[in-house]
Scaffold this motif. Structure first.
Motif, mmCIF file in Angstrom:
data_model
loop_
_atom_site.group_PDB
_atom_site.id
_atom_site.type_symbol
_atom_site.label_atom_id
_atom_site.label_comp_id
_atom_site.label_asym_id
_atom_site.label_seq_id
_atom_site.Cartn_x
_atom_site.Cartn_y
_atom_site.Cartn_z
ATOM 1 N N TRP A 1 41.508 36.412 42.944
ATOM 2 C CA TRP A 1 42.016 36.316 41.578
ATOM 3 C C TRP A 1 43.265 35.448 41.524
ATOM 4 C CZ3 TRP A 1 40.378 36.850 36.875
ATOM 5 C CH2 TRP A 1 41.256 37.065 35.824
ATOM 6 N N ARG A 2 44.021 35.429 42.600
ATOM 7 C CA ARG A 2 45.224 34.610 42.643
ATOM 8 C C ARG A 2 44.893 33.133 42.856
ATOM 9 N NH1 ARG A 2 46.226 39.300 42.649
ATOM 10 N NH2 ARG A 2 48.212 40.310 42.395
ATOM 11 N N LEU A 3 43.717 32.858 43.370
ATOM 12 C CA LEU A 3 43.286 31.484 43.586
ATOM 13 C C LEU A 3 42.540 30.931 42.374
ATOM 14 C CD1 LEU A 3 41.985 31.944 47.222
ATOM 15 C CD2 LEU A 3 44.056 30.724 46.541
ATOM 16 N N SER A 4 41.826 31.793 41.681
ATOM 17 C CA SER A 4 41.063 31.376 40.509
ATOM 18 C C SER A 4 41.072 32.512 39.501
ATOM 19 C CB SER A 4 39.619 31.051 40.886
ATOM 20 O OG SER A 4 38.826 30.878 39.722
ATOM 21 N N ARG A 5 41.461 32.220 38.311
ATOM 22 C CA ARG A 5 41.486 33.245 37.271
ATOM 23 C C ARG A 5 40.097 33.444 36.655
ATOM 24 N NH1 ARG A 5 45.459 36.894 37.287
ATOM 25 N NH2 ARG A 5 47.452 35.898 37.614
ATOM 26 N N ASN A 6 39.085 32.840 37.256
ATOM 27 C CA ASN A 6 37.720 32.999 36.782
ATOM 28 C C ASN A 6 37.080 34.151 37.575
ATOM 29 O OD1 ASN A 6 34.920 32.809 36.355
ATOM 30 N ND2 ASN A 6 35.069 30.616 35.946
ATOM 31 N N GLN A 7 37.009 35.303 36.933
ATOM 32 C CA GLN A 7 36.504 36.503 37.607
ATOM 33 C C GLN A 7 35.082 36.311 38.116
ATOM 34 O OE1 GLN A 7 37.035 40.118 35.399
ATOM 35 N NE2 GLN A 7 35.870 41.328 36.850
ATOM 36 N N THR B 1 48.636 32.384 42.013
ATOM 37 C CA THR B 1 49.401 33.236 41.121
ATOM 38 C C THR B 1 49.978 34.393 41.911
ATOM 39 O OG1 THR B 1 47.848 32.666 39.391
ATOM 40 C CG2 THR B 1 49.288 34.545 38.981
ATOM 41 N N LEU B 2 51.282 34.518 41.886
ATOM 42 C CA LEU B 2 51.938 35.545 42.688
ATOM 43 C C LEU B 2 52.639 36.595 41.851
ATOM 44 C CD1 LEU B 2 52.759 36.439 45.540
ATOM 45 C CD2 LEU B 2 54.731 34.951 45.348
ATOM 46 N N SER B 3 53.083 36.291 40.675
ATOM 47 C CA SER B 3 53.985 37.163 39.937
ATOM 48 C C SER B 3 53.444 38.569 39.714
ATOM 49 C CB SER B 3 54.369 36.535 38.602
ATOM 50 O OG SER B 3 53.220 36.318 37.819
ATOM 51 N N TYR B 4 52.181 38.736 39.423
ATOM 52 C CA TYR B 4 51.644 40.070 39.158
ATOM 53 C C TYR B 4 51.754 40.957 40.385
ATOM 54 C CZ TYR B 4 48.495 43.798 37.793
ATOM 55 O OH TYR B 4 47.962 45.021 37.517
ATOM 56 N N THR B 5 51.434 40.433 41.535
ATOM 57 C CA THR B 5 51.515 41.214 42.755
ATOM 58 C C THR B 5 52.951 41.530 43.104
ATOM 59 O OG1 THR B 5 49.504 40.243 43.589
ATOM 60 C CG2 THR B 5 50.941 41.242 45.193
ATOM 61 N N GLU C 1 52.862 26.489 45.596
ATOM 62 C CA GLU C 1 51.651 27.318 45.695
ATOM 63 C C GLU C 1 51.490 27.897 47.102
ATOM 64 O OE1 GLU C 1 50.343 28.009 42.843
ATOM 65 O OE2 GLU C 1 51.519 26.456 41.855
ATOM 66 N N ARG C 2 51.738 27.087 48.101
ATOM 67 C CA ARG C 2 51.594 27.546 49.495
ATOM 68 C C ARG C 2 52.668 28.568 49.841
ATOM 69 N NH1 ARG C 2 47.749 25.223 52.520
ATOM 70 N NH2 ARG C 2 48.858 25.149 54.482
ATOM 71 N N GLN C 3 53.870 28.406 49.297
ATOM 72 C CA GLN C 3 54.919 29.387 49.533
ATOM 73 C C GLN C 3 54.556 30.725 48.889
ATOM 74 O OE1 GLN C 3 58.238 27.096 47.980
ATOM 75 N NE2 GLN C 3 59.023 26.711 50.052
ATOM 76 N N LYS C 4 54.003 30.678 47.689
ATOM 77 C CA LYS C 4 53.559 31.910 47.034
ATOM 78 C C LYS C 4 52.480 32.589 47.863
ATOM 79 C CE LYS C 4 54.323 30.168 42.349
ATOM 80 N NZ LYS C 4 53.663 29.752 41.107
ATOM 81 N N TYR D 1 32.035 47.124 52.546
ATOM 82 C CA TYR D 1 32.171 46.350 51.314
ATOM 83 C C TYR D 1 33.228 46.974 50.407
ATOM 84 C CZ TYR D 1 30.883 44.345 46.776
ATOM 85 O OH TYR D 1 30.909 43.731 45.557
ATOM 86 N N ASN D 2 33.131 48.276 50.205
ATOM 87 C CA ASN D 2 34.078 48.975 49.334
ATOM 88 C C ASN D 2 35.509 48.916 49.869
ATOM 89 O OD1 ASN D 2 32.064 49.690 47.509
ATOM 90 N ND2 ASN D 2 31.640 51.614 48.562
ATOM 91 N N ALA D 3 35.664 48.972 51.179
ATOM 92 C CA ALA D 3 36.992 48.945 51.790
ATOM 93 C C ALA D 3 37.651 47.574 51.655
ATOM 94 C CB ALA D 3 36.911 49.344 53.265
ATOM 95 N N LEU D 4 36.858 46.530 51.592
ATOM 96 C CA LEU D 4 37.393 45.170 51.548
ATOM 97 C C LEU D 4 37.406 44.551 50.153
ATOM 98 C CD1 LEU D 4 35.707 43.827 54.785
ATOM 99 C CD2 LEU D 4 38.168 43.965 54.373
ATOM 100 N N PHE D 5 36.574 45.051 49.254
ATOM 101 C CA PHE D 5 36.383 44.400 47.961
ATOM 102 C C PHE D 5 37.674 44.218 47.173
ATOM 103 C CE2 PHE D 5 35.544 44.219 43.429
ATOM 104 C CZ PHE D 5 34.657 43.159 43.369
ATOM 105 N N ASP D 6 38.467 45.256 47.010
ATOM 106 C CA ASP D 6 39.674 45.152 46.184
ATOM 107 C C ASP D 6 40.645 44.111 46.727
ATOM 108 O OD1 ASP D 6 38.809 46.998 44.325
ATOM 109 O OD2 ASP D 6 39.924 48.666 45.192
ATOM 110 N N ASP D 7 40.875 44.122 48.039
ATOM 111 C CA ASP D 7 41.789 43.140 48.622
ATOM 112 C C ASP D 7 41.264 41.723 48.433
ATOM 113 O OD1 ASP D 7 43.584 45.088 49.423
ATOM 114 O OD2 ASP D 7 42.876 45.140 51.499
ATOM 115 N N LEU D 8 39.971 41.535 48.647
ATOM 116 C CA LEU D 8 39.378 40.209 48.457
ATOM 117 C C LEU D 8 39.436 39.790 46.982
ATOM 118 C CD1 LEU D 8 36.325 40.505 50.863
ATOM 119 C CD2 LEU D 8 38.300 38.993 51.144
ATOM 120 N N MET D 9 39.178 40.734 46.102
ATOM 121 C CA MET D 9 39.212 40.434 44.668
ATOM 122 C C MET D 9 40.623 40.049 44.242
ATOM 123 S SD MET D 9 37.175 40.162 42.169
ATOM 124 C CE MET D 9 37.380 39.831 40.444
#
Length: 189
Positions: A39-45, A105-109, A135-138, A27-35
């Motif tokens: 986050w790029r798909l929905s800005r609702n945390q 959302t791509l710009s932050y990354t 969106e798909r290109q991003k 869980y810990n190894a995957l959480f950040d990448d999934l988050m």
């Protein structure tokens, strides 16, 4: 030393073999990448965190198992995308929401990965170029260059065939190259 991906595979195999102690590190190894992806798909945390929790609950209950452990991360990315889409659709109470038109959302990354070095300054021009992508290109740029996923993995996540993924990445890079020589040089570095 194990790469992160190999470590994840190893933890997943241990968990599948009955080692429940491997679940928390998995869980810990995957959480950040999934988050970050969610986050790029929905800005609702809250939506993103709930979707991740649901995925890991299903994983813990062994509602699904994968024979090819190397495909766990792409599988979870795809499942997360679908879970977020379904939640957003329920929240919108509308059938007009289309999974292919989810805002990505791509710009932050891109800022973190490509422009974090002091020698590169993020300009309005570069932001505008990134914003000019669909969106798909991003999303495909993010998956390919930030998460270093293969074309097959990207095709699985985006629910498209492999050739379509190749075409999309090619068109995305071509659009970036045409938009600015500066971005082309940075991408090639």
């Amino acid at each position: 030393m194990l790469t992160k991906e190999k470590h994840i595979q190893q933890l997943y195999l241990q968990f599948l073999c009955g080692d429940d102690d491997a679940f928390s590190p998995l869980y810990n190894a995957l959480f950040d990448d999934l988050m970050h992806y969610g986050w790029r798909l929905s800005r609702n945390q809250e939506v993103v965190e709930d979707a991740i929790q649901d995925l890991f609950l299903k994983l813990y209950q062994k509602s699904f198992t994968l024979n090819d452990t190397s495909r766990l991360k792409p599988f979870l990315f795809r499942a997360l995308k679908n879970t977020i889409y379904n939640q957003l659709k329920r929240n919108a109470r509308s059938t007009e929401l289309n999974i292919e038109n989810l805002e990505f959302t791509l710009s932050y990354t891109i800022e973190e990965k490509l422009f974090s070095q002091d020698k590169y300054a993020l300009t309005d021009e570069v932001k505008n170029i990134m914003d000019s992508l669909t969106e798909r290109q991003k999303e495909i740029i993010y998956l390919r260059f930030i998460h270093d996923m293969t074309i097959d993995e990207i095709a699985q996540i985006m629910d498209i065939n492999t050739q379509s993924a190749r075409n999309l990445i090619s068109r995305s890079l071509q659009k970036l190259r045409e938009s600015s020589t500066k971005v082309s040089i940075i991408i090639l570095i």
